[in-house]
Structures are given as C-alpha cells and as structure tokens.
Design an enzyme around this catalytic site. Structure first.
Site, PDB file in Angstrom:
ATOM      1  N   GLU A 135       7.923   8.620  13.635  1.00  0.00           N
ATOM      2  CA  GLU A 135       8.137   7.940  12.093  1.00  0.00           C
ATOM      3  C   GLU A 135       8.835   8.844  11.262  1.00  0.00           C
ATOM      4  OE1 GLU A 135       7.241   5.024  11.463  1.00  0.00           O
ATOM      5  OE2 GLU A 135       5.827   4.231  12.906  1.00  0.00           O
TER       6      GLU A 135
ATOM      7  N   THR B 151       5.851  -0.074  18.528  1.00  0.00           N
ATOM      8  CA  THR B 151       5.277   0.701  17.678  1.00  0.00           C
ATOM      9  C   THR B 151       4.081   0.068  17.105  1.00  0.00           C
ATOM     10  OG1 THR B 151       6.802  -0.087  16.015  1.00  0.00           O
ATOM     11  CG2 THR B 151       7.226   1.999  16.972  1.00  0.00           C
TER      12      THR B 151
ATOM     13  N   GLU C 239       9.004   1.829   6.098  1.00  0.00           N
ATOM     14  CA  GLU C 239       8.999   2.496   7.222  1.00  0.00           C
ATOM     15  C   GLU C 239       8.368   3.954   6.752  1.00  0.00           C
ATOM     16  OE1 GLU C 239       8.834   1.978  10.811  1.00  0.00           O
ATOM     17  OE2 GLU C 239       9.027   0.065  10.513  1.00  0.00           O
TER      18      GLU C 239
ATOM     19  N   TRP D  67       0.820  -1.145  -0.201  1.00  0.00           N
ATOM     20  CA  TRP D  67       0.121   0.053   0.053  1.00  0.00           C
ATOM     21  C   TRP D  67       0.958   1.294   0.055  1.00  0.00           C
ATOM     22  CZ3 TRP D  67       0.700   3.485   4.023  1.00  0.00           C
ATOM     23  CH2 TRP D  67       1.243   2.809   5.348  1.00  0.00           C
TER      24      TRP D  67
ATOM     25  N   HIS E  76       4.859   5.483   6.545  1.00  0.00           N
ATOM     26  CA  HIS E  76       4.298   5.554   7.702  1.00  0.00           C
ATOM     27  C   HIS E  76       4.258   7.307   8.299  1.00  0.00           C
ATOM     28  CE1 HIS E  76       5.583   1.239   8.942  1.00  0.00           C
ATOM     29  NE2 HIS E  76       4.721   1.226   8.132  1.00  0.00           N
TER      30      HIS E  76
END
Length: 330
Positions: free
Chosen positions: A76, A169, A113, A33, A116
């Site tokens: 993040e 997290t 990552e 995604w 995010h």
C-alpha cells in the site's frame, strides 16, 4: 486508423463520464473515514492506555500473520509508483489545462488509496511487534525499484490489471480482517475491513471502465484481456526485497506466508479470473474478429486449466524469517 489512435478515441469517449465515475465510485474527503478514526487518539489522556491495550492484544497474532500484514502495508505504501505509472497511460493527461478528467480520477483514487498505508503503518508502529526501520527500508527500496506490470501505456491492459488487482487486494485485506477477529483483535479487524471496502469500490470502478470499452471496441478489449491473462497478473510488490538483498528476493517468501495462512492463494487468483470472465460476460460478447474469437475461447478455458495447476502447487511449511518480523518480539 491505428490501434493507438482508436484507444485514445475510446478514452476520450469514456472521459465524458469521468465526473459520474468519481461521484459513483469515490467518496468526498469530508465524508470518508480517515486513519485517525481507528487509532488511539494522541490528543486524549487515555492515549497511553489505548496503546497499551493495542499492544497487549497484538501479542496473540502469529508469525505468518505479521509477515502478511507487513507485506500488505508495504504494498500500500508504494503508492507513488502506481500513480506515476498510471499517469503515463495513453489518454491520461495531467498537464494540459490542469489535467483532463482521467488525471482527476487518478488523483482522487490515489487520495483514497493513500489512507490505507497510513493506517496500517501507524498500527504496525504502535504494536511494537515489528522492526519498523527494516519495513521502512523495504518500502523505500520498493518505490526506488519501481515496477513493470507488463501493460505498457495501453489503457485497455491497464484497466484489466487494475480490475484484477483491486479485487485481489480486497480478498487479501478481507481475509486479514477475518483472521484478526479470530485472534481477538477487533480493532485491527475493523481497520482491514474498511480498507477492503475501499478496494471493492475501486474494483467496481475499473471493471466498469472495461465493460464500457467492450461495448465500443470489443475485439481489441478481448485481445487485451487475453494478453494480460496469458502473461499473468504480477502483484504490485513483485520487486519486494529486504535491506541488503537483491531486487524481488523477498516476494516469493512473502507470498508463501500469505498462502500458508490462506490470506491470498493460487486458488484465489483463479477465482478472480473467473469472476472477471463472468462480470464482463465474455461468453456473450458479439461482433468479434476471428482473432478475438480465438482469444475468447482461450479465456473461457483458462480458469479450468489454471485450477488444475494450482492444485499441484506445494507451499513450504517452514516460515522464512524476515528482518521485518523478529520471532523474539512475538
């Protein structure tokens, strides 16, 4: 052979399987995604209506929720600090021959990552409920200030840290997702749920690295685990500060907000520690030195001791007023 050389040898041994780790625990760019999948589509005529709906639903979210979401977002977005730290770990090489297998893993982990912070930042911007300039300054400060997670360049300690932190997290984003749903923000709930799913996959990867190390170097891995639990796992944003403030001055207040609404608590810290002890079957590992046996005994008793301490913690009931989130906007 020195401890450092043994660690390097173990990292080279594990590196032979890095491609299978990438395949098992990471998702190809074309299949995973992307932030735009969950946000109003600026190419469509319905964009402004979608933004208006997002802003209307966001009105019902409470103060400590916003503080926690902002803190999670900033954490993040400080990703450059984490990647640069891990690239320096013994056995990870990003220079020779275009980098080794471990640097390939880290770059692709970073790529996942990075989405995010992009997603959460855009949501905050569109919500109209926060002071984006203050948030942006805090993020820049956090990257400028760097961090020290107490691992040095030791891969064993770093993999304990990432195993713990990825699970932490997951807990935080998953709880935010549950709260957002409770307040009727199903879109934000889905965003945080997807982020939490990534974090869990990454936790499985890093904890698998530790499992493999326990198989070939059990005593040193046990001592590294004990060292990290004794020193306590610091959060990636432990140097958090608002504009004009001293380094680390905002972290405790942010943590209080997260604890007050039950997003991430001292009990969760103890629970994660227990989960790692069970996952790595600490009680069953054989072939340990006397020193490592003592480390094992310490680890097995630690969750019980920490649980008693966590029960005595008192969290302030009054919310700290952050520059990021102005009550008048809510």
């Amino acid at each position: 052979m020195s401890i450092k050389n043994i660690r390097l040898e173990v990292m080279q041994f594990l590196e032979k399987n890095v491609d299978s780790f990438v395949e098992q625990y990471l998702i190809p760019v074309e299949k995973i995604w992307q932030p735009s999948d969950f946000l109003p589509n600026s190419e469509k005529d319905t964009f402004f209506e979608e933004v208006k709906e997002l802003r209307e639903i966001a009105k019902d979210l409470p103060y400590d929720f916003w503080v926690t979401l902002v803190g999670d977002t900033i954490t993040e977005e400080a990703l450059p600090t984490y990647e640069s730290w891990l690239m320096d770990v013994e056995g990870i090489d990003q220079v020779e021959n275009g980098g080794n297998g471990w640097s390939k893993w880290l770059r692709q982990w970073t790529g996942e990552e990075n989405r995010h912070g992009d997603l959460l930042n855009k949501y905050l911007y569109l919500s109209g409920r926060v002071n984006m300039r203050e948030i942006e300054m805090t993020t820049q400060h956090l990257i400028n200030d760097g961090f020290d997670i107490g691992t040095g360049t030791d891969p064993y300690k770093n993999f304990v840290y990432t195993s713990f932190q990825e699970l932490a997290t997951y807990v935080s984003h998953n709880r935010v997702a549950q709260m957002a749903k409770k307040y009727g923000d199903n879109k934000l709930s889905k965003m945080c749920k997807m982020i939490a799913g990534d974090e869990m996959r990454h936790h499985h990867a890093y904890s698998e690295f530790v499992t493999r190390i326990f198989q070939v170097d059990p005593s040193e891995m046990m001592l590294a685990f004990q060292y990290m639990m004794k020193a306590k796992i610091v959060m990636p944003a432990h140097f958090l500060r608002e504009s004009g403030q001293k380094i680390s001055s905002a972290f405790e207040q942010f943590s209080d907000s997260a604890q007050r609404i039950g997003v991430y608590t001292a009990s969760d810290y103890v629970d994660i520690m227990q989960k790692l002890i069970e996952k790595w079957e600490i009680d069953k590992i054989g072939g340990l030195t006397d020193e490592a046996e003592k480390a094992r005994d310490y680890l097995m008793k630690l969750p019980g001791r920490m649980a008693k301490i966590s029960e005595r913690l008192i969290i302030p009931q009054e919310s700290h007023i952050f520059k990021w989130v102005e009550p008048a906007r809510l």
